[in-house]
Design a protein around this motif. Structure first.
Motif, PDB file in Angstrom:
ATOM      1  N   CYS A  99       1.950 -14.359   2.643  1.00  0.00           N
ATOM      2  CA  CYS A  99       0.726 -13.623   2.931  1.00  0.00           C
ATOM      3  C   CYS A  99      -0.057 -13.442   1.642  1.00  0.00           C
ATOM      4  CB  CYS A  99       1.024 -12.261   3.557  1.00  0.00           C
ATOM      5  SG  CYS A  99       1.776 -11.074   2.427  1.00  0.00           S
ATOM      6  N   GLY A 100      -1.238 -12.878   1.764  1.00  0.00           N
ATOM      7  CA  GLY A 100      -1.994 -12.496   0.585  1.00  0.00           C
ATOM      8  C   GLY A 100      -1.426 -11.234  -0.019  1.00  0.00           C
ATOM      9  N   HIS A 101      -2.151 -10.654  -0.952  1.00  0.00           N
ATOM     10  CA  HIS A 101      -1.699  -9.415  -1.584  1.00  0.00           C
ATOM     11  C   HIS A 101      -1.587  -8.285  -0.565  1.00  0.00           C
ATOM     12  CE1 HIS A 101      -1.948 -10.581  -5.849  1.00  0.00           C
ATOM     13  NE2 HIS A 101      -2.938 -11.368  -5.467  1.00  0.00           N
ATOM     14  N   LEU A 102      -0.645  -7.382  -0.810  1.00  0.00           N
ATOM     15  CA  LEU A 102      -0.560  -6.144  -0.058  1.00  0.00           C
ATOM     16  C   LEU A 102      -1.278  -5.049  -0.846  1.00  0.00           C
ATOM     17  CD1 LEU A 102       3.150  -6.282   1.146  1.00  0.00           C
ATOM     18  CD2 LEU A 102       1.099  -7.130   2.285  1.00  0.00           C
ATOM     19  N   PHE A 103      -1.771  -4.035  -0.123  1.00  0.00           N
ATOM     20  CA  PHE A 103      -2.637  -3.044  -0.736  1.00  0.00           C
ATOM     21  C   PHE A 103      -2.172  -1.616  -0.441  1.00  0.00           C
ATOM     22  CE2 PHE A 103      -5.115  -6.827   0.276  1.00  0.00           C
ATOM     23  CZ  PHE A 103      -5.682  -7.127  -0.951  1.00  0.00           C
ATOM     24  N   ASP A 104      -2.687  -0.675  -1.240  1.00  0.00           N
ATOM     25  CA  ASP A 104      -2.433   0.734  -0.971  1.00  0.00           C
ATOM     26  C   ASP A 104      -3.424   1.226   0.080  1.00  0.00           C
ATOM     27  OD1 ASP A 104      -4.878   1.244  -2.224  1.00  0.00           O
ATOM     28  OD2 ASP A 104      -3.944   1.752  -4.141  1.00  0.00           O
ATOM     29  N   GLN A 105      -3.418   2.519   0.350  1.00  0.00           N
ATOM     30  CA  GLN A 105      -4.226   3.050   1.435  1.00  0.00           C
ATOM     31  C   GLN A 105      -5.695   3.232   1.069  1.00  0.00           C
ATOM     32  OE1 GLN A 105      -2.084   7.167   0.776  1.00  0.00           O
ATOM     33  NE2 GLN A 105      -3.541   7.353   2.412  1.00  0.00           N
ATOM     34  N   ALA A 106      -6.052   3.004  -0.199  1.00  0.00           N
ATOM     35  CA  ALA A 106      -7.415   3.287  -0.642  1.00  0.00           C
ATOM     36  C   ALA A 106      -8.385   2.130  -0.422  1.00  0.00           C
ATOM     37  CB  ALA A 106      -7.411   3.685  -2.117  1.00  0.00           C
ATOM     38  N   GLY A 107      -7.888   0.918  -0.210  1.00  0.00           N
ATOM     39  CA  GLY A 107      -8.809  -0.195  -0.018  1.00  0.00           C
ATOM     40  C   GLY A 107      -8.120  -1.528  -0.176  1.00  0.00           C
TER      41      GLY A 107
ATOM     42  N   SER B 190      -9.352  -4.027  -2.485  1.00  0.00           N
ATOM     43  CA  SER B 190      -9.891  -4.685  -3.672  1.00  0.00           C
ATOM     44  C   SER B 190      -8.739  -4.980  -4.630  1.00  0.00           C
ATOM     45  CB  SER B 190     -10.918  -3.782  -4.359  1.00  0.00           C
ATOM     46  OG  SER B 190     -10.285  -2.638  -4.911  1.00  0.00           O
ATOM     47  N   ALA B 191      -9.036  -5.731  -5.692  1.00  0.00           N
ATOM     48  CA  ALA B 191      -7.993  -6.082  -6.661  1.00  0.00           C
ATOM     49  C   ALA B 191      -7.342  -4.840  -7.256  1.00  0.00           C
ATOM     50  CB  ALA B 191      -8.586  -6.957  -7.760  1.00  0.00           C
ATOM     51  N   ALA B 192      -8.119  -3.769  -7.415  1.00  0.00           N
ATOM     52  CA  ALA B 192      -7.576  -2.538  -7.995  1.00  0.00           C
ATOM     53  C   ALA B 192      -6.566  -1.858  -7.086  1.00  0.00           C
ATOM     54  CB  ALA B 192      -8.713  -1.570  -8.312  1.00  0.00           C
ATOM     55  N   ASN B 193      -6.571  -2.225  -5.790  1.00  0.00           N
ATOM     56  CA  ASN B 193      -5.685  -1.576  -4.825  1.00  0.00           C
ATOM     57  C   ASN B 193      -4.447  -2.408  -4.497  1.00  0.00           C
ATOM     58  OD1 ASN B 193      -8.786  -0.874  -3.508  1.00  0.00           O
ATOM     59  ND2 ASN B 193      -7.472   0.767  -4.253  1.00  0.00           N
ATOM     60  N   ARG B 194      -4.254  -3.511  -5.222  1.00  0.00           N
ATOM     61  CA  ARG B 194      -3.051  -4.309  -4.986  1.00  0.00           C
ATOM     62  C   ARG B 194      -1.798  -3.499  -5.308  1.00  0.00           C
ATOM     63  NH1 ARG B 194      -4.807  -9.706  -8.350  1.00  0.00           N
ATOM     64  NH2 ARG B 194      -6.634 -10.274  -7.076  1.00  0.00           N
ATOM     65  N   LEU B 195      -0.762  -3.695  -4.502  1.00  0.00           N
ATOM     66  CA  LEU B 195       0.490  -2.997  -4.752  1.00  0.00           C
ATOM     67  C   LEU B 195       1.206  -3.595  -5.955  1.00  0.00           C
ATOM     68  CD1 LEU B 195       2.039  -2.531  -1.203  1.00  0.00           C
ATOM     69  CD2 LEU B 195       0.691  -0.906  -2.526  1.00  0.00           C
ATOM     70  N   PRO B 196       1.907  -2.773  -6.737  1.00  0.00           N
ATOM     71  CA  PRO B 196       2.756  -3.303  -7.812  1.00  0.00           C
ATOM     72  C   PRO B 196       3.798  -4.254  -7.234  1.00  0.00           C
ATOM     73  CG  PRO B 196       2.493  -0.934  -8.029  1.00  0.00           C
ATOM     74  CD  PRO B 196       1.912  -1.299  -6.689  1.00  0.00           C
ATOM     75  N   VAL B 197       4.187  -5.248  -8.024  1.00  0.00           N
ATOM     76  CA  VAL B 197       5.084  -6.277  -7.502  1.00  0.00           C
ATOM     77  C   VAL B 197       6.481  -5.754  -7.210  1.00  0.00           C
ATOM     78  CG1 VAL B 197       3.827  -8.167  -8.570  1.00  0.00           C
ATOM     79  CG2 VAL B 197       5.659  -7.030  -9.843  1.00  0.00           C
TER      80      VAL B 197
ATOM     81  N   GLY C 286       4.801  12.757   5.130  1.00  0.00           N
ATOM     82  CA  GLY C 286       3.426  12.664   4.679  1.00  0.00           C
ATOM     83  C   GLY C 286       3.174  11.495   3.748  1.00  0.00           C
ATOM     84  N   SER C 287       4.206  10.678   3.471  1.00  0.00           N
ATOM     85  CA  SER C 287       4.033   9.511   2.616  1.00  0.00           C
ATOM     86  C   SER C 287       3.280   8.420   3.374  1.00  0.00           C
ATOM     87  CB  SER C 287       5.389   8.961   2.161  1.00  0.00           C
ATOM     88  OG  SER C 287       6.097   9.907   1.408  1.00  0.00           O
ATOM     89  N   ALA C 288       2.587   7.585   2.619  1.00  0.00           N
ATOM     90  CA  ALA C 288       1.889   6.455   3.220  1.00  0.00           C
ATOM     91  C   ALA C 288       2.822   5.253   3.295  1.00  0.00           C
ATOM     92  CB  ALA C 288       0.654   6.104   2.406  1.00  0.00           C
TER      93      ALA C 288
ATOM     94  N   SER D  98      -2.494   1.441   5.253  1.00  0.00           N
ATOM     95  CA  SER D  98      -1.412   2.404   5.264  1.00  0.00           C
ATOM     96  C   SER D  98      -1.502   3.362   6.441  1.00  0.00           C
ATOM     97  CB  SER D  98      -1.401   3.213   3.960  1.00  0.00           C
ATOM     98  OG  SER D  98      -1.032   2.394   2.887  1.00  0.00           O
ATOM     99  N   ARG D  99      -0.363   3.790   6.897  1.00  0.00           N
ATOM    100  CA  ARG D  99      -0.241   4.848   7.890  1.00  0.00           C
ATOM    101  C   ARG D  99       0.520   5.990   7.233  1.00  0.00           C
ATOM    102  NH1 ARG D  99       1.509   0.721  12.813  1.00  0.00           N
ATOM    103  NH2 ARG D  99      -0.120  -0.797  12.376  1.00  0.00           N
ATOM    104  N   ILE D 100       0.744   7.040   7.981  1.00  0.00           N
ATOM    105  CA  ILE D 100       1.399   8.218   7.423  1.00  0.00           C
ATOM    106  C   ILE D 100       2.731   8.443   8.127  1.00  0.00           C
ATOM    107  CG2 ILE D 100       1.213  10.712   7.023  1.00  0.00           C
ATOM    108  CD1 ILE D 100      -0.717   9.093   5.357  1.00  0.00           C
ATOM    109  N   THR D 101       3.791   8.688   7.357  1.00  0.00           N
ATOM    110  CA  THR D 101       5.085   8.994   7.955  1.00  0.00           C
ATOM    111  C   THR D 101       5.067  10.426   8.486  1.00  0.00           C
ATOM    112  OG1 THR D 101       6.049   9.764   5.883  1.00  0.00           O
ATOM    113  CG2 THR D 101       6.216   7.423   6.346  1.00  0.00           C
TER     114      THR D 101
END
Length: 282
Positions: free
Chosen positions: A29-37, A39-46, A148-150, A201-204
């Motif tokens: 797949c492509g990059h995975l992202f956080d819940q904020a967007g 963009s490249a700045a929102n890519r998850l750490p490897v 409450g974690s994403a 992201s969703r919320i636990t």
């Protein structure tokens, strides 16, 4: 007029023991992202923790509460060159291997089929990731995400790209198979699989104090309406409007501030009477 309150209630189910026949799953797949967007700045750490989840009953994936899975869903036992079975195997992995660009996700995972003994039909799978959790530092047999974690999730039962020869997101339960799961794309690889929120992201499990409360409606000069309420800091809520208390067609998303307070202004309220309610957290 009272705010709607939605609660996720789930019971974690422990994964079964390691051992038995195996199959290989290839995931791309492509990059995975956080819940904020996205963009490249929102890519998850490897090194972000990822898991595969099996929907044993085929009734849809349940949102996790205090564990990584809930209800009849189970974590799939995986291993690979980075997390070998000789070291005891693992139920988690990360994004760091198999690509020339860090985080551009491509993995071949060895799947232990012993937990599915007696079952012949394929089992639906989901890829689930937990921003903030690191694969090498997390014991998924003894821990779970904080309420409450994403988390993010992707699953697909029917292949969207039949020409790839993939199987959708279904795990055949015959040992020795080498299966390529239907890849999903993000903005990093020429487009996005609809809907984009499938990778969001969703919320636990809902943390204490997260349900919306203290709803206050104010009419402003100029004809606008402002809605104030309290929730949990950083969590998102849906504001809905109705004319008859039966249908609620309009929706807006509001994020609670650092102190848990949230404010929404309807800049074009209907003439006459209208009703507002708040649902969440999302």
């Amino acid at each position: 007029m009272h705010p709607a309150r939605l609660f996720f209630t789930a019971c974690a189910m422990a994964g079964p023991a390691w051992g038995g026949g195996t199959a290989v799953l290839n995931i791309g797949c492509g990059h995975l992202f956080d819940q904020a967007g996205i963009s490249a700045a929102n890519r998850l750490p490897v090194d972000t923790l990822c898991v595969l989840v099996a929907d044993m009953a085929g009734d849809g994936f349940d949102p996790p509460g205090t564990g990584w899975v809930a209800d009849d869903d189970v974590l799939v036992l995986v291993s690979d060159v980075e997390f070998p079975a000789s070291a005891g195997g693992t139920k988690g992995f990360d994004l760091a291997s198999g690509t020339t660009e860090p985080g551009f996700f491509s993995r071949s995972l060895i799947i232990d089929l012993a937990p599915f003994a007696g079952r012949t039909r394929p089992v639906p799978l989901a890829l689930r990731w937990f921003p903030g959790c690191k694969a090498r530092e997390t014991d998924v047999t003894a821990a779970g995400p904080a309420a409450g974690s994403a988390y993010g999730e992707f699953t697909r039962a029917v292949p969207a790209y039949p020409a790839t020869g993939s199987t959708g997101w279904l795990l055949p339960l015959a040992g020795g198979e080498n299966v390529t799961l239907d890849p999903f794309v993000t903005v990093e690889s020429g487009g996005t699989d609809p809907p984009e929120q499938g990778m969001a992201s969703r919320i636990t499990g809902v943390p204490a104090g997260a349900a919306p409360a203290g709803l206050v409606l104010r009419w402003n000069s100029g004809g606008t309406v402002t809605l104030d309420f309290s929730g949990a800091a950083g969590l998102k809520y849906t504001v809905q409007r109705s004319m008859d208390l039966i249908t609620w067609p309009d929706q807006w998303t509001v994020t609670a501030g650092a102190g848990g307070t949230a404010t929404f202004t309807d800049t074009a309220p209907p003439s006459g009477r209208a009703f507002y309610r708040v649902a969440g957290p999302l």
